[in-house]
Scaffold this motif. Structure first.
Motif, PDB file in Angstrom:
ATOM      1  N   HIS A 121       0.904  -1.132   0.044  1.00 27.52           N
ATOM      2  CA  HIS A 121      -0.020  -0.145   0.053  1.00 27.52           C
ATOM      3  C   HIS A 121       0.758   1.281  -0.016  1.00 27.52           C
ATOM      4  CE1 HIS A 121      -3.834  -1.990   1.729  1.00 27.52           C
ATOM      5  NE2 HIS A 121      -3.242  -2.706   0.383  1.00 27.52           N
ATOM      6  N   ARG A 122       2.007   1.161  -0.827  1.00 24.47           N
ATOM      7  CA  ARG A 122       2.896   2.420  -0.983  1.00 24.47           C
ATOM      8  C   ARG A 122       3.596   2.811   0.176  1.00 24.47           C
ATOM      9  NH1 ARG A 122      -0.495   6.280  -4.999  1.00 24.47           N
ATOM     10  NH2 ARG A 122      -1.005   4.619  -6.560  1.00 24.47           N
ATOM     11  N   ASP A 123       3.694   2.119   1.428  1.00 23.78           N
ATOM     12  CA  ASP A 123       4.506   2.094   2.257  1.00 23.78           C
ATOM     13  C   ASP A 123       5.431   1.234   2.775  1.00 23.78           C
ATOM     14  OD1 ASP A 123       3.240   4.549   3.496  1.00 23.78           O
ATOM     15  OD2 ASP A 123       1.502   3.617   4.021  1.00 23.78           O
ATOM     16  N   ILE A 124       6.662   1.236   3.335  1.00 21.52           N
ATOM     17  CA  ILE A 124       7.519   0.077   3.806  1.00 21.52           C
ATOM     18  C   ILE A 124       7.054  -0.365   5.011  1.00 21.52           C
ATOM     19  CG2 ILE A 124       9.842  -0.074   4.574  1.00 21.52           C
ATOM     20  CD1 ILE A 124       9.728  -0.094   1.690  1.00 21.52           C
ATOM     21  N   TRP A 125       7.058  -1.852   5.179  1.00 18.68           N
ATOM     22  CA  TRP A 125       6.727  -2.472   6.492  1.00 18.68           C
ATOM     23  C   TRP A 125       7.958  -3.144   6.707  1.00 18.68           C
ATOM     24  CZ3 TRP A 125       1.593  -2.670   8.669  1.00 18.68           C
ATOM     25  CH2 TRP A 125       0.801  -1.903   7.897  1.00 18.68           C
ATOM     26  N   LEU A 126       8.203  -3.478   8.202  1.00 18.31           N
ATOM     27  CA  LEU A 126       9.432  -4.201   8.692  1.00 18.31           C
ATOM     28  C   LEU A 126       8.762  -5.578   8.974  1.00 18.31           C
ATOM     29  CD1 LEU A 126      10.103  -1.070   8.904  1.00 18.31           C
ATOM     30  CD2 LEU A 126      11.034  -1.648  11.284  1.00 18.31           C
ATOM     31  N   ILE A 127       9.331  -6.450   8.724  1.00 20.24           N
ATOM     32  CA  ILE A 127       9.253  -7.819   8.807  1.00 20.24           C
ATOM     33  C   ILE A 127      10.208  -8.508   9.469  1.00 20.24           C
ATOM     34  CG2 ILE A 127       7.245  -7.857   7.440  1.00 20.24           C
ATOM     35  CD1 ILE A 127       9.126  -9.828   5.382  1.00 20.24           C
ATOM     36  N   ASP A 128      10.095  -9.832  10.143  1.00 23.30           N
ATOM     37  CA  ASP A 128      11.016 -10.850  10.276  1.00 23.30           C
ATOM     38  C   ASP A 128      12.248 -10.377  11.257  1.00 23.30           C
ATOM     39  OD1 ASP A 128       9.794 -12.764   9.211  1.00 23.30           O
ATOM     40  OD2 ASP A 128      11.075 -13.051   7.489  1.00 23.30           O
TER      41      ASP A 128
END
Length: 267
Positions: free
Chosen positions: A145-152
């Motif tokens: 959704h045009r945003d950066i998400w942090l995972i793991d």
């Protein structure tokens, strides 16, 4: 407290890496990437996911919602893969569910270049939590959704695998970070003042006590929580000599990064 849900269907394993997470449907009609208590390095990985992920959220980074998911012993009975079946049976009870982001794309440095202030903030945050797993080889960042998400964040807080050697001033090489080529002045990061004792106590309280019980060298789950709080407080508010800005690595994505699994078509 993290919301608790129950697994209703095991969908598919995610086979990259050694921990063998899986896509699972739950009784709240949601779909989740589940990290299993008895996989890989065990419950400490789940502890790191909660503390690092929820701390990131409270500091303003986007991270998928976390929930505690209960696995019924019958869930894996019909699973044809013997390795997966054994893992599900061993992990009966409470595990960690990470909200599945359908259609998310793995971070591509050539397609999305971050704001220098954002890059500096994220590098400092990863240094705070000792997160060595956000390099160009495996960014653990998703575009959704045009945003950066942090995972793991399971590889963060790795000092807890040997508490005797935990050092709040252990160096963190920012040069290996995937956002190093884009970062502004790391010395001006303002996140440290927001890392308070109250915040850390709230975050560590989210970890189920059963995942902290019997930790070698500690008398109780609360004592382990207190150790995380003290370590991160000292790292956030002590000398910042631990943040070393080495030569930036090549800014390119690694092949087959974990972000591939979050694309809706792979589930």
């Amino acid at each position: 407290m993290l919301e608790e849900i129950a697994a209703t269907r095991y969908v598919t394993p995610l086979r990259e890496g050694g921990s063998l997470p899986g896509v699972v449907e739950a009784d709240d009609l949601g779909t989740y990437v589940v990290k299993f208590r008895e996989a890989g390095q065990g419950r400490r990985v789940l502890v790191a996911e909660i503390i690092a992920g929820e701390l990131a959220r409270r500091l303003g980074f986007r991270t998928p919602e976390l929930k505690i998911i209960d696995l019924d012993p019958q869930l894996g009975v019909r699973e044809p893969d013997e390795e997966v079946q054994d893992l599900l049976q061993a992990s009966t009870g409470r595990n960690l569910a990470v909200d599945f982001l359908p259609g998310a794309l793995g971070y591509e440095p050539l397609a999305w270049q971050p704001d220098p202030a954002f890059a500096a903030d994220l590098i400092w945050f990863d240094g705070l939590i000792h997160n060595i797993d956000r390099s160009w080889r495996n960014p653990n960042l998703l575009l959704w959704h045009r945003d950066i998400w942090l995972i793991d964040h399971g590889a963060a807080l790795w000092f807890h695998h040997n508490w005797k050697t935990a050092d709040p001033q252990r160096p963190f090489d920012a040069g290996d970070h995937v956002l190093a080529p884009f970062a502004g002045d790391l010395g001006r990061v303002a996140l440290a003042e927001r890392v308070t004792r109250n915040l850390l106590e709230a975050v560590t309280a989210l970890v189920p006590a059963e995942w902290l019980d019997d930790e070698p060298g500690f008398t109780s789950a609360q004592a382990v929580r207190d150790a995380y709080v003290e370590h991160l407080l000292r790292r956030a508010h002590g000398p910042r000599a631990w943040l070393v800005r080495g030569e930036p690595a090549q800014a390119r994505p690694g092949p087959g990064s974990v972000g591939e699994f979050w694309r809706g078509g792979r589930a």
